[in-house]
Design a protein around this motif. Structure first.
Motif, PDB file in Angstrom:
ATOM      1  N   PRO A 105      -5.607 -12.692   2.733  1.00  0.00           N
ATOM      2  CA  PRO A 105      -5.222 -13.497   3.896  1.00  0.00           C
ATOM      3  C   PRO A 105      -6.361 -13.539   4.916  1.00  0.00           C
ATOM      4  O   PRO A 105      -7.297 -12.741   4.853  1.00  0.00           O
ATOM      5  CB  PRO A 105      -4.008 -12.750   4.454  1.00  0.00           C
ATOM      6  N   GLY A 106      -6.259 -14.481   5.853  1.00  0.00           N
ATOM      7  CA  GLY A 106      -7.263 -14.555   6.915  1.00  0.00           C
ATOM      8  C   GLY A 106      -7.301 -13.265   7.705  1.00  0.00           C
ATOM      9  O   GLY A 106      -8.338 -12.630   7.844  1.00  0.00           O
ATOM     10  N   THR A 107      -6.175 -12.869   8.220  1.00  0.00           N
ATOM     11  CA  THR A 107      -6.052 -11.596   8.933  1.00  0.00           C
ATOM     12  C   THR A 107      -4.690 -11.001   8.632  1.00  0.00           C
ATOM     13  O   THR A 107      -3.744 -11.704   8.290  1.00  0.00           O
ATOM     14  CB  THR A 107      -6.182 -11.763  10.464  1.00  0.00           C
ATOM     15  N   VAL A 108      -4.613  -9.701   8.765  1.00  0.00           N
ATOM     16  CA  VAL A 108      -3.349  -8.978   8.602  1.00  0.00           C
ATOM     17  C   VAL A 108      -3.167  -8.145   9.863  1.00  0.00           C
ATOM     18  O   VAL A 108      -4.013  -7.323  10.205  1.00  0.00           O
ATOM     19  CB  VAL A 108      -3.369  -8.046   7.371  1.00  0.00           C
ATOM     20  N   PHE A 109      -2.065  -8.387  10.560  1.00  0.00           N
ATOM     21  CA  PHE A 109      -1.734  -7.598  11.746  1.00  0.00           C
ATOM     22  C   PHE A 109      -0.590  -6.662  11.384  1.00  0.00           C
ATOM     23  O   PHE A 109       0.402  -7.087  10.789  1.00  0.00           O
ATOM     24  CB  PHE A 109      -1.286  -8.496  12.900  1.00  0.00           C
ATOM     25  N   VAL A 110      -0.720  -5.407  11.722  1.00  0.00           N
ATOM     26  CA  VAL A 110       0.313  -4.413  11.447  1.00  0.00           C
ATOM     27  C   VAL A 110       0.686  -3.734  12.756  1.00  0.00           C
ATOM     28  O   VAL A 110      -0.181  -3.360  13.547  1.00  0.00           O
ATOM     29  CB  VAL A 110      -0.167  -3.356  10.432  1.00  0.00           C
TER      30      VAL A 110
ATOM     31  N   SER B 229      -3.320  -2.259   7.552  1.00  0.00           N
ATOM     32  CA  SER B 229      -3.689  -3.671   7.441  1.00  0.00           C
ATOM     33  C   SER B 229      -4.847  -3.869   6.462  1.00  0.00           C
ATOM     34  O   SER B 229      -4.836  -4.812   5.669  1.00  0.00           O
ATOM     35  CB  SER B 229      -4.015  -4.264   8.808  1.00  0.00           C
ATOM     36  N   SER B 230      -5.839  -3.002   6.476  1.00  0.00           N
ATOM     37  CA  SER B 230      -6.956  -3.152   5.535  1.00  0.00           C
ATOM     38  C   SER B 230      -6.489  -2.880   4.102  1.00  0.00           C
ATOM     39  O   SER B 230      -6.933  -3.555   3.164  1.00  0.00           O
ATOM     40  CB  SER B 230      -8.123  -2.247   5.914  1.00  0.00           C
ATOM     41  N   TYR B 231      -5.587  -1.937   3.914  1.00  0.00           N
ATOM     42  CA  TYR B 231      -5.054  -1.647   2.584  1.00  0.00           C
ATOM     43  C   TYR B 231      -4.269  -2.843   2.039  1.00  0.00           C
ATOM     44  O   TYR B 231      -4.456  -3.242   0.881  1.00  0.00           O
ATOM     45  CB  TYR B 231      -4.168  -0.396   2.631  1.00  0.00           C
ATOM     46  N   ILE B 232      -3.424  -3.430   2.864  1.00  0.00           N
ATOM     47  CA  ILE B 232      -2.637  -4.588   2.424  1.00  0.00           C
ATOM     48  C   ILE B 232      -3.564  -5.758   2.097  1.00  0.00           C
ATOM     49  O   ILE B 232      -3.398  -6.436   1.075  1.00  0.00           O
ATOM     50  CB  ILE B 232      -1.598  -4.976   3.491  1.00  0.00           C
ATOM     51  N   GLY B 233      -4.564  -6.005   2.934  1.00  0.00           N
ATOM     52  CA  GLY B 233      -5.527  -7.068   2.672  1.00  0.00           C
ATOM     53  C   GLY B 233      -6.267  -6.856   1.364  1.00  0.00           C
ATOM     54  O   GLY B 233      -6.468  -7.793   0.578  1.00  0.00           O
ATOM     55  N   ARG B 234      -6.668  -5.619   1.099  1.00  0.00           N
ATOM     56  CA  ARG B 234      -7.381  -5.289  -0.131  1.00  0.00           C
ATOM     57  C   ARG B 234      -6.499  -5.487  -1.354  1.00  0.00           C
ATOM     58  O   ARG B 234      -6.920  -6.064  -2.365  1.00  0.00           O
ATOM     59  CB  ARG B 234      -7.876  -3.840  -0.061  1.00  0.00           C
ATOM     60  N   ILE B 235      -5.251  -5.041  -1.268  1.00  0.00           N
ATOM     61  CA  ILE B 235      -4.310  -5.205  -2.395  1.00  0.00           C
ATOM     62  C   ILE B 235      -4.109  -6.690  -2.701  1.00  0.00           C
ATOM     63  O   ILE B 235      -4.142  -7.099  -3.860  1.00  0.00           O
ATOM     64  CB  ILE B 235      -2.945  -4.566  -2.044  1.00  0.00           C
TER      65      ILE B 235
END
Length: 96
Positions: free
Chosen positions: A26-31, A11-17
């Motif tokens: 995004p506000g938050t990313v849930f994986v 989730s942190s990787y996707i948010g960073r990308i």
């Protein structure tokens, strides 16, 4: 590495990308990882302007579909005979 840490890393990787690519993340990313699937859920990714455009385009598409259904319904009603039964042979001129 346990599953919770894997999900957090993804989730942190996707948010960073997304933040690097679009300038904001995004506000938050849930994986959630459940073999063989990975589910990703974003919140608050669209800006207010993008959300407004999306809603207006969706409203336009709904209006087009409604108009198309109304036109199709009119054509079906127009082709019906006196008793509401469609003619089997349109070329005979007889309406049953």
């Amino acid at each position: 590495m346990d599953q919770a840490n894997v999900e957090k890393e993804i989730s942190s990787y996707i948010g960073r990308i997304l933040r690097n690519h679009f300038g904001r993340g995004p506000g938050t990313v849930f994986v959630t990882v459940a073999d063989p699937f990975i589910t990703v859920y974003f919140t608050n990714f669209l800006s207010p302007t993008e959300r407004s455009l999306l809603h207006s385009e969706q409203a336009e598409l709904r209006a087009r579909r409604k108009n198309k259904r109304s036109a199709n319904g009119f054509a079906k009603r127009r082709n019906r005979g006196l008793f509401g039964v469609q003619s089997r042979n349109r070329h005979s001129g007889l309406i049953l």
